[in-house]
Design a protein around this motif. Structure first.
Motif, PDB file in Angstrom:
ATOM      1  N   LYS A   1     -26.236   5.952 -13.946  1.00  0.00           N
ATOM      2  CA  LYS A   1     -25.533   4.676 -13.825  1.00  0.00           C
ATOM      3  C   LYS A   1     -24.119   4.785 -14.353  1.00  0.00           C
ATOM      4  O   LYS A   1     -23.155   4.266 -13.761  1.00  0.00           O
ATOM      5  N   SER A   2     -23.982   5.473 -15.485  1.00  0.00           N
ATOM      6  CA  SER A   2     -22.649   5.680 -16.055  1.00  0.00           C
ATOM      7  C   SER A   2     -21.774   6.490 -15.098  1.00  0.00           C
ATOM      8  O   SER A   2     -20.596   6.185 -14.889  1.00  0.00           O
ATOM      9  N   GLY A   3     -22.376   7.518 -14.469  1.00  0.00           N
ATOM     10  CA  GLY A   3     -21.630   8.337 -13.529  1.00  0.00           C
ATOM     11  C   GLY A   3     -21.191   7.540 -12.313  1.00  0.00           C
ATOM     12  O   GLY A   3     -20.041   7.663 -11.853  1.00  0.00           O
ATOM     13  N   ASN A   4     -22.103   6.730 -11.768  1.00  0.00           N
ATOM     14  CA  ASN A   4     -21.758   5.897 -10.614  1.00  0.00           C
ATOM     15  C   ASN A   4     -20.642   4.910 -10.955  1.00  0.00           C
ATOM     16  O   ASN A   4     -19.729   4.678 -10.156  1.00  0.00           O
ATOM     17  N   THR A   5     -20.733   4.328 -12.143  1.00  0.00           N
ATOM     18  CA  THR A   5     -19.707   3.377 -12.572  1.00  0.00           C
ATOM     19  C   THR A   5     -18.347   4.055 -12.674  1.00  0.00           C
ATOM     20  O   THR A   5     -17.321   3.485 -12.269  1.00  0.00           O
ATOM     21  N   GLN A   6     -18.346   5.278 -13.208  1.00  0.00           N
ATOM     22  CA  GLN A   6     -17.079   6.000 -13.317  1.00  0.00           C
ATOM     23  C   GLN A   6     -16.514   6.356 -11.941  1.00  0.00           C
ATOM     24  O   GLN A   6     -15.294   6.306 -11.732  1.00  0.00           O
ATOM     25  N   LEU A   7     -17.399   6.668 -10.996  1.00  0.00           N
ATOM     26  CA  LEU A   7     -16.932   6.959  -9.637  1.00  0.00           C
ATOM     27  C   LEU A   7     -16.305   5.719  -9.006  1.00  0.00           C
ATOM     28  O   LEU A   7     -15.265   5.782  -8.346  1.00  0.00           O
ATOM     29  N   GLU A   8     -16.958   4.571  -9.186  1.00  0.00           N
ATOM     30  CA  GLU A   8     -16.427   3.319  -8.642  1.00  0.00           C
ATOM     31  C   GLU A   8     -15.085   2.984  -9.280  1.00  0.00           C
ATOM     32  O   GLU A   8     -14.144   2.551  -8.598  1.00  0.00           O
ATOM     33  N   ALA A   9     -14.990   3.222 -10.593  1.00  0.00           N
ATOM     34  CA  ALA A   9     -13.726   2.957 -11.288  1.00  0.00           C
ATOM     35  C   ALA A   9     -12.628   3.892 -10.787  1.00  0.00           C
ATOM     36  O   ALA A   9     -11.464   3.487 -10.636  1.00  0.00           O
ATOM     37  N   TYR A  10     -13.005   5.129 -10.506  1.00  0.00           N
ATOM     38  CA  TYR A  10     -12.014   6.088 -10.000  1.00  0.00           C
ATOM     39  C   TYR A  10     -11.584   5.724  -8.575  1.00  0.00           C
ATOM     40  O   TYR A  10     -10.418   5.861  -8.207  1.00  0.00           O
ATOM     41  N   PHE A  11     -12.531   5.253  -7.781  1.00  0.00           N
ATOM     42  CA  PHE A  11     -12.222   4.755  -6.431  1.00  0.00           C
ATOM     43  C   PHE A  11     -11.206   3.621  -6.526  1.00  0.00           C
ATOM     44  O   PHE A  11     -10.211   3.579  -5.787  1.00  0.00           O
ATOM     45  N   ASP A  12     -11.454   2.698  -7.449  1.00  0.00           N
ATOM     46  CA  ASP A  12     -10.547   1.573  -7.682  1.00  0.00           C
ATOM     47  C   ASP A  12      -9.173   2.061  -8.129  1.00  0.00           C
ATOM     48  O   ASP A  12      -8.123   1.600  -7.642  1.00  0.00           O
ATOM     49  N   LYS A  13      -9.156   3.035  -9.043  1.00  0.00           N
ATOM     50  CA  LYS A  13      -7.886   3.548  -9.580  1.00  0.00           C
ATOM     51  C   LYS A  13      -7.069   4.229  -8.485  1.00  0.00           C
ATOM     52  O   LYS A  13      -5.855   3.989  -8.360  1.00  0.00           O
ATOM     53  N   LEU A  14      -7.734   5.079  -7.705  1.00  0.00           N
ATOM     54  CA  LEU A  14      -7.029   5.764  -6.621  1.00  0.00           C
ATOM     55  C   LEU A  14      -6.457   4.768  -5.611  1.00  0.00           C
ATOM     56  O   LEU A  14      -5.316   4.895  -5.145  1.00  0.00           O
ATOM     57  N   LEU A  15      -7.256   3.766  -5.283  1.00  0.00           N
ATOM     58  CA  LEU A  15      -6.829   2.784  -4.296  1.00  0.00           C
ATOM     59  C   LEU A  15      -5.641   1.969  -4.795  1.00  0.00           C
ATOM     60  O   LEU A  15      -4.668   1.733  -4.067  1.00  0.00           O
ATOM     61  N   ARG A  16      -5.703   1.573  -6.063  1.00  0.00           N
ATOM     62  CA  ARG A  16      -4.604   0.770  -6.625  1.00  0.00           C
ATOM     63  C   ARG A  16      -3.331   1.598  -6.770  1.00  0.00           C
ATOM     64  O   ARG A  16      -2.227   1.066  -6.633  1.00  0.00           O
ATOM     65  N   SER A  17      -3.489   2.886  -7.029  1.00  0.00           N
ATOM     66  CA  SER A  17      -2.298   3.724  -7.188  1.00  0.00           C
ATOM     67  C   SER A  17      -1.535   3.864  -5.882  1.00  0.00           C
ATOM     68  O   SER A  17      -0.346   4.187  -5.885  1.00  0.00           O
ATOM     69  N   ASP A  18      -2.208   3.624  -4.756  1.00  0.00           N
ATOM     70  CA  ASP A  18      -1.558   3.740  -3.444  1.00  0.00           C
ATOM     71  C   ASP A  18      -1.356   2.383  -2.788  1.00  0.00           C
ATOM     72  O   ASP A  18      -1.034   2.313  -1.598  1.00  0.00           O
ATOM     73  N   THR A  19      -1.561   1.304  -3.539  1.00  0.00           N
ATOM     74  CA  THR A  19      -1.437  -0.042  -2.986  1.00  0.00           C
ATOM     75  C   THR A  19      -0.438  -0.851  -3.801  1.00  0.00           C
ATOM     76  O   THR A  19      -0.744  -1.256  -4.938  1.00  0.00           O
ATOM     77  N   PRO A  20       0.750  -1.123  -3.260  1.00  0.00           N
ATOM     78  CA  PRO A  20       1.706  -1.973  -3.986  1.00  0.00           C
ATOM     79  C   PRO A  20       1.239  -3.420  -3.974  1.00  0.00           C
ATOM     80  O   PRO A  20       0.343  -3.792  -3.201  1.00  0.00           O
ATOM     81  N   ARG A  21       1.837  -4.218  -4.830  1.00  0.00           N
ATOM     82  CA  ARG A  21       1.469  -5.646  -4.826  1.00  0.00           C
ATOM     83  C   ARG A  21       1.806  -6.272  -3.493  1.00  0.00           C
ATOM     84  O   ARG A  21       1.052  -7.085  -2.952  1.00  0.00           O
ATOM     85  N   SER A  22       2.950  -5.902  -2.932  1.00  0.00           N
ATOM     86  CA  SER A  22       3.359  -6.371  -1.606  1.00  0.00           C
ATOM     87  C   SER A  22       4.499  -5.486  -1.120  1.00  0.00           C
ATOM     88  O   SER A  22       5.074  -4.705  -1.886  1.00  0.00           O
ATOM     89  N   ILE A  23       4.824  -5.603   0.151  1.00  0.00           N
ATOM     90  CA  ILE A  23       5.981  -4.928   0.731  1.00  0.00           C
ATOM     91  C   ILE A  23       6.799  -5.965   1.489  1.00  0.00           C
ATOM     92  O   ILE A  23       6.338  -7.093   1.710  1.00  0.00           O
ATOM     93  N   GLU A  24       8.011  -5.604   1.889  1.00  0.00           N
ATOM     94  CA  GLU A  24       8.868  -6.516   2.641  1.00  0.00           C
ATOM     95  C   GLU A  24       8.595  -6.331   4.135  1.00  0.00           C
ATOM     96  O   GLU A  24       9.023  -5.335   4.745  1.00  0.00           O
ATOM     97  N   PRO A  25       7.890  -7.260   4.759  1.00  0.00           N
ATOM     98  CA  PRO A  25       7.499  -7.066   6.170  1.00  0.00           C
ATOM     99  C   PRO A  25       8.684  -7.032   7.129  1.00  0.00           C
ATOM    100  O   PRO A  25       8.626  -6.356   8.154  1.00  0.00           O
ATOM    101  N   LEU A  26       9.758  -7.764   6.804  1.00  0.00           N
ATOM    102  CA  LEU A  26      10.909  -7.795   7.712  1.00  0.00           C
ATOM    103  C   LEU A  26      11.551  -6.421   7.857  1.00  0.00           C
ATOM    104  O   LEU A  26      12.174  -6.131   8.889  1.00  0.00           O
ATOM    105  N   HIS A  27      11.413  -5.591   6.841  1.00  0.00           N
ATOM    106  CA  HIS A  27      11.965  -4.239   6.928  1.00  0.00           C
ATOM    107  C   HIS A  27      11.334  -3.480   8.094  1.00  0.00           C
ATOM    108  O   HIS A  27      12.004  -2.695   8.781  1.00  0.00           O
ATOM    109  N   TYR A  28      10.058  -3.733   8.336  1.00  0.00           N
ATOM    110  CA  TYR A  28       9.348  -3.016   9.386  1.00  0.00           C
ATOM    111  C   TYR A  28       9.450  -3.721  10.729  1.00  0.00           C
ATOM    112  O   TYR A  28       9.561  -3.064  11.767  1.00  0.00           O
TER     113      TYR A  28
END
Length: 636
Positions: free
Chosen positions: A140-167
């Motif tokens: 259970k501890s291992g699964n929780t750490q994997l989920e937390a790492y999934f969350d960390k990786l995802l957040r590290s590549d996800t900004p709060r927002s971007i400027e859509p007009l630029h695109y």
């Protein structure tokens, strides 16, 4: 004697044989008893031996089972010893965490622990059962750490927002998750999803929840400013200005950003999750953005209803751009969001349908609410404003045509008919997929113009009666309607129908205005009676006015003088009235031409016959034919 002796001897011999046989029988009987006794002893000894053998077999079987149990226990102890060693190694990996240990090594350790747990659950050893709880906590501890790492990786590549007009303005694709993160996230998701399914829990996979919780707000925040701009940009400085679509349309830019952003997000989802999870992940992730879209459209719909006459075109634009986005996403993602977009668009689409009947009704109410009309017959702004509404629809011909098809030909004639089904869906009884939406729209435009002119005619007659000013007023407005239709993109749709409608109304306006000419022309109709010998010449050849006058009685001559005087007064008044009216140039020329064609021939005839009544002094005959023609030409 010899015979008797012989018989005695024979009897003695037979008796001796009987004795021998009897002796043998006795001996056999004794032997039989001995054999029977021996058999009894043998049977008894056999039973004793069978019992001994059976007891030995039972003991042997027990001994074999004991040996097998010893061997199993030894094997189990050896396996437990190996598992303990492996568990200790895997526990160290779990304690390190997936980031330090490496995702692949970490997941392999968890797989081994799960395998150990499965085997431990099957074991009957008490020591093994005691280890199950520890293994479960570690996994259970291992699964929780994997989920937390999934969350960390995802957040590290996800900004709060971007400027859509630029695109959108640079026509660049929206960003997706980076390749290196995609690979790790995909591996993590595979294990997390599989572990979740094997647990038997019916809820969503933790990876799905995490992805939606991280990427959902990113989508919503990225689109938030454009959603607000879509509402703010429709609030014009002058509320009476008609809404115009343009390259910087707020709702257009918003729709373009939604399409690009959601397509990019779907690509990211496909890279991380397996096909069977695409639908639930994409729908969960985009739920906030779609809810924000629905809220924005509801707010815009309220604004449109409050300014329906000038902003109904915004409803048409919204229907078109959002429908286009929905169709594009459906084509690329398999209609995962089709129902959500349909539900979000439904209020505006219903308003767009109702607007066609509402515009007609509002226009009639505006005309019926008029208390006065221009005394000089000038056109009124309602006419140009109403036709401008029709002109504005051409820019949204595709959505308008689709709405027309859903209403059916003539379905706009009342608000009740335009409402369709209670839930806002098209009324299938009138929905004809083979109908030509542009043709129905053309019929709507003709009906709109007819209704406008009918309302104006009724109001003018109510205020002015049948005076020529009604003819001027109607002709002016008819001309404006005709001009605005011809000079707009509506004309290709209406050129087969509008001319007949316009011509019919022009003829009605002419009849009203030409009453003035009849009042003038009545003075040019002579009813003079002469004798047959003195009857004035008529018809072919030159007319001799002097001869005609000589043939008249003094009473008839006085009557002719009176007619000239009355005509002059009536004609001058007609010219004065004509000049006093406020006419469109086309209307002024039309009426001047009609007046000339009606009055001038009659006057020329009358002049030719009776101009000698004042012998050229001009006392009664004010206009000669050239002067009369000049007056008419001056009226053009």
């Amino acid at each position: 004697m010899a015979i008797r002796n012989s018989i005695s001897r024979q009897a003695a011999e037979e008796e001796a044989e009987v004795d021998v046989i009897r002796s043998h029988l006795e001996t056999r009987a004794q032997m039989t008893k001995k054999i029977e006794a021996a058999l009894v002893r043998v049977v008894n000894n056999g039973n004793t031996l069978d019992g001994a053998v059976q007891s030995l077999g039972t003991e042997t079987k027990k001994l074999q089972e004991l040996i097998q149990n010893v061997r199993s226990t030894r094997a189990e102890l050896e396996r437990i010893s190996q598992q303990v060693d492996s568990k200790n190694d895997d526990e160290k990996i779990i304690r390190m965490g997936p980031e330090k240990a490496g995702v692949t090594q970490y997941i392999n350790a968890l797989k081994r622990l799960n395998k150990t747990l499965g085997a431990s659950k099957k074991s009957s050893l008490r020591t093994t059962q005691d280890a199950v709880a520890d293994l479960q906590r570690l996994i259970k501890s291992g699964n929780t750490q994997l989920e937390a790492y999934f969350d960390k990786l995802l957040r590290s590549d996800t900004p709060r927002s971007i400027e859509p007009l630029h695109y959108t303005t640079k026509n660049e694709p929206f960003p997706v998750l980076s390749e290196d993160k995609n690979a790790k996230l995909g591996v993590l998701n595979d294990y997390i999803s599989k572990a979740h399914r094997e647990s038997g829990v019916s809820e969503q996979s933790p990876a799905v929840k995490i992805y939606a919780e991280v990427r959902g707000p990113y989508l919503q925040f990225t689109l938030a400013n454009l959603a607000s701009a879509s509402v703010n940009t429709v609030k014009k400085k002058n509320p009476t200005d008609i809404y115009r679509a343009g390259p910087m349309s707020g709702i257009g830019m918003y729709a373009q950003a939604i399409e690009g952003l959601l397509l990019a997000e779907f690509e990211s989802v496909c890279r991380v999750f397996s096909r069977e999870d695409w639908s639930i992940v994409f729908q969960s992730t985009t739920q906030g953005a779609i809810s924000e879209l629905a809220r924005t459209l509801r707010e815009l719909n309220i604004h449109i209803k409050q300014h329906l006459a000038v902003d109904c075109f915004l409803a048409y634009e919204i229907v078109e751009v959002i429908t286009n986005v929905s169709n594009t996403l459906a084509r690329e993602t398999g209609e995962l969001l089709k129902e959500s977009f349909t539900a979000a668009l439904r209020p505006v689409k219903e308003t767009a349908k109702l607007s066609l009947a509402e515009l007609l009704e509002a226009m009639k109410q505006r005309v019926n609410g008029l208390q006065t009309l221009p005394l000089d017959g000038a056109p009124i702004p309602i006419v140009s404003e109403s036709i401008r509404s029709l002109q504005g629809m051409v820019a949204f011909l595709r959505p308008v045509s689709n709405i027309m098809i859903s209403l059916g030909d003539g379905g706009w004639k009342s608000v009740a008919a335009a409402r369709g089904a209670p839930d806002g869906t098209p009324n299938l009884s009138s929905y004809d997929v083979t109908a030509d939406g542009q043709e129905i729209f053309a019929n709507y435009c003709i009906d709109f113009a007819e209704t406008l002119l009918s309302a104006l005619d009724a109001k003018a007659r109510m205020i002015f009666g049948k005076k020529p000013v009604v003819g001027v007023f109607m002709a002016n407005n008819i001309t404006i309607v005709d001009r605005m239709l011809r000079e707009s993109e509506l004309w290709p749709l209406l050129e087969q129908k509008a001319p007949l409608m316009i011509d019919t109304w022009r003829k009605k306006s002419k009849l009203l205005y030409m009453d003035m000419c009849r009042d003038v022309s009545v003075h040019l109709l002579d009813t003079i009676h002469t004798s047959r010998t003195q009857r004035p010449t008529s018809g072919q050849g030159a007319v001799d006015s002097a001869s005609i006058m000589k043939a008249l009685s003094s009473k008839d001559r006085d009557n002719i003088k009176s007619k000239f005087v009355s005509f002059n007064a009536s004609f001058d008044e007609m010219v004065k009235s004509h000049k006093s009216f406020n006419m469109e140039p086309e209307v002024r020329r039309m009426f001047a031409r009609d007046m000339q064609q009606t009055v001038e021939p009659l006057y020329n005839r009358f002049f030719d016959r009776y101009h000698e009544v004042d012998k050229g002094k001009g006392k009664y005959v004010k206009y000669d034919k050239a002067a009369m023609s000049s007056v008419f030409h001056a009226l053009y």
